[in-house]
Design a protein around this motif. Structure first.
Motif, PDB file in Angstrom:
ATOM      1  N   ALA A  53       1.087   3.848  -2.898  1.00 37.42           N
ATOM      2  CA  ALA A  53       0.658   5.551  -2.660  1.00 37.42           C
ATOM      3  C   ALA A  53       1.759   6.541  -3.107  1.00 37.42           C
ATOM      4  O   ALA A  53       1.660   7.486  -3.411  1.00 37.42           O
ATOM      5  CB  ALA A  53       0.444   5.829  -0.915  1.00 37.42           C
TER       6      ALA A  53
ATOM      7  N   GLN B 217       1.550   7.063  -6.677  1.00 37.46           N
ATOM      8  CA  GLN B 217       0.399   7.837  -6.929  1.00 37.46           C
ATOM      9  C   GLN B 217       0.896   9.182  -6.575  1.00 37.46           C
ATOM     10  O   GLN B 217       0.774  10.066  -7.567  1.00 37.46           O
ATOM     11  CB  GLN B 217      -0.934   7.678  -6.273  1.00 37.46           C
ATOM     12  CG  GLN B 217      -1.436   6.541  -6.571  1.00 37.46           C
ATOM     13  CD  GLN B 217      -2.705   6.196  -5.598  1.00 37.46           C
ATOM     14  OE1 GLN B 217      -2.765   6.801  -4.397  1.00 37.46           O
ATOM     15  NE2 GLN B 217      -3.438   5.518  -5.578  1.00 37.46           N
ATOM     16  N   LEU B 218       1.800   9.514  -5.585  1.00 39.08           N
ATOM     17  CA  LEU B 218       2.289  10.974  -5.299  1.00 39.08           C
ATOM     18  C   LEU B 218       3.085  11.274  -6.484  1.00 39.08           C
ATOM     19  O   LEU B 218       3.132  12.467  -6.970  1.00 39.08           O
ATOM     20  CB  LEU B 218       2.892  10.947  -3.998  1.00 39.08           C
ATOM     21  CG  LEU B 218       1.826  10.895  -2.794  1.00 39.08           C
ATOM     22  CD1 LEU B 218       2.821  10.721  -1.629  1.00 39.08           C
ATOM     23  CD2 LEU B 218       1.296  12.136  -2.606  1.00 39.08           C
TER      24      LEU B 218
ATOM     25  N   GLN C 197      -1.274  10.596   2.362  1.00 37.97           N
ATOM     26  CA  GLN C 197      -1.776   9.827   1.218  1.00 37.97           C
ATOM     27  C   GLN C 197      -2.350   8.631   1.731  1.00 37.97           C
ATOM     28  O   GLN C 197      -3.233   8.050   1.404  1.00 37.97           O
ATOM     29  CB  GLN C 197      -0.605   9.623   0.180  1.00 37.97           C
ATOM     30  CG  GLN C 197      -1.050   8.788  -1.082  1.00 37.97           C
ATOM     31  CD  GLN C 197      -2.051   9.716  -2.116  1.00 37.97           C
ATOM     32  OE1 GLN C 197      -2.093  10.890  -1.833  1.00 37.97           O
ATOM     33  NE2 GLN C 197      -2.623   9.016  -2.869  1.00 37.97           N
ATOM     34  N   LEU C 198      -1.478   7.925   2.821  1.00 36.40           N
ATOM     35  CA  LEU C 198      -1.896   6.482   3.433  1.00 36.40           C
ATOM     36  C   LEU C 198      -3.104   6.889   4.320  1.00 36.40           C
ATOM     37  O   LEU C 198      -3.621   5.644   4.891  1.00 36.40           O
ATOM     38  CB  LEU C 198      -0.818   6.065   3.888  1.00 36.40           C
ATOM     39  CG  LEU C 198       0.259   5.356   3.018  1.00 36.40           C
ATOM     40  CD1 LEU C 198       1.485   4.973   3.861  1.00 36.40           C
ATOM     41  CD2 LEU C 198      -0.221   4.360   2.182  1.00 36.40           C
TER      42      LEU C 198
ATOM     43  N   LEU D  51       3.486  11.327   2.270  1.00 35.67           N
ATOM     44  CA  LEU D  51       3.016   9.615   1.873  1.00 35.67           C
ATOM     45  C   LEU D  51       2.347   9.454   3.366  1.00 35.67           C
ATOM     46  O   LEU D  51       1.396   8.441   2.975  1.00 35.67           O
ATOM     47  CB  LEU D  51       4.330   9.009   2.131  1.00 35.67           C
ATOM     48  CG  LEU D  51       4.449   7.507   1.937  1.00 35.67           C
ATOM     49  CD1 LEU D  51       3.323   7.174   0.827  1.00 35.67           C
ATOM     50  CD2 LEU D  51       5.648   6.880   1.873  1.00 35.67           C
TER      51      LEU D  51
ATOM     52  N   ALA E  87       0.854  -1.263  -0.108  1.00 34.91           N
ATOM     53  CA  ALA E  87      -0.006   0.092   0.106  1.00 34.91           C
ATOM     54  C   ALA E  87       0.919   1.300   0.055  1.00 34.91           C
ATOM     55  O   ALA E  87       0.518   2.183  -0.735  1.00 34.91           O
ATOM     56  CB  ALA E  87      -0.817  -0.024   1.185  1.00 34.91           C
ATOM     57  N   ALA E  88       2.014   1.113   0.774  1.00 34.76           N
ATOM     58  CA  ALA E  88       2.745   2.562   0.893  1.00 34.76           C
ATOM     59  C   ALA E  88       3.418   2.589  -0.634  1.00 34.76           C
ATOM     60  O   ALA E  88       3.637   3.538  -0.967  1.00 34.76           O
ATOM     61  CB  ALA E  88       3.849   2.194   1.965  1.00 34.76           C
TER      62      ALA E  88
END
Length: 151
Positions: A57, A60-61, A138-139, A135, A53-54
């Motif tokens: 994310a 995505q950033l 975002q998470l 981050l 997931a990290a």
């Protein structure tokens, strides 16, 4: 909260360097330290996020930042390209400060057990525009709840 694992400091830092290399980054930043910390099972549970997931994310950033520059990146291959290793001295000043702070907050005797906790707290304390702050946002990590749990 974080139990003793075999040289957890070394495992986390090596994992962070590997994460930077896999991404093709030339320096190790706070975002890589967070990814490295997520290789530590208890840290990942405490933060309530997993490594996949990290990574997603952070990608995505990166894509959002490129779009702001007018660049659109298509689909990326599933297998990473072969990138050279990140030099051991190539830490950003913020990553170096967070890591040093986490180490100084411990004693030699408690270092392996305590550095992951102090590193998590140090990373959560970073403010935008630091990449790890973006981050964490975002998470959807609740900084206050995690700090209360780890303190």
């Amino acid at each position: 909260m974080f139990g003793r694992q075999k040289s957890s400091v070394t495992v986390i830092v090596k994992a962070a360097f590997e994460e930077a290399r896999l991404r093709g980054d030339r320096r190790l930043g706070t975002e890589h330290l967070l990814l490295g910390l997520l290789h530590h099972d208890e840290a990942a549970r405490a933060l309530g996020v997993d490594l996949a997931a990290a990574r997603a994310a952070l990608e995505q950033l990166d894509r959002a930042a490129l779009r702001m520059l007018g660049l659109e990146v298509g689909e990326l291959p599933d297998t990473p390209r072969k990138h050279p290793a990140v030099p051991a001295t190539a830490l950003t000043s913020s990553a170096r400060a967070v890591l040093n702070q986490a180490i100084k907050a411990t004693t030699v005797k408690t270092r392996d057990a305590e550095v992951p906790r102090h590193l998590a707290l140090g990373l959560l304390a970073q403010k935008s525009p630091d990449p790890v702050a973006q981050l964490v946002d975002q998470l959807g990590i609740d900084r206050a709840a995690i700090r209360a749990r780890l303190a």
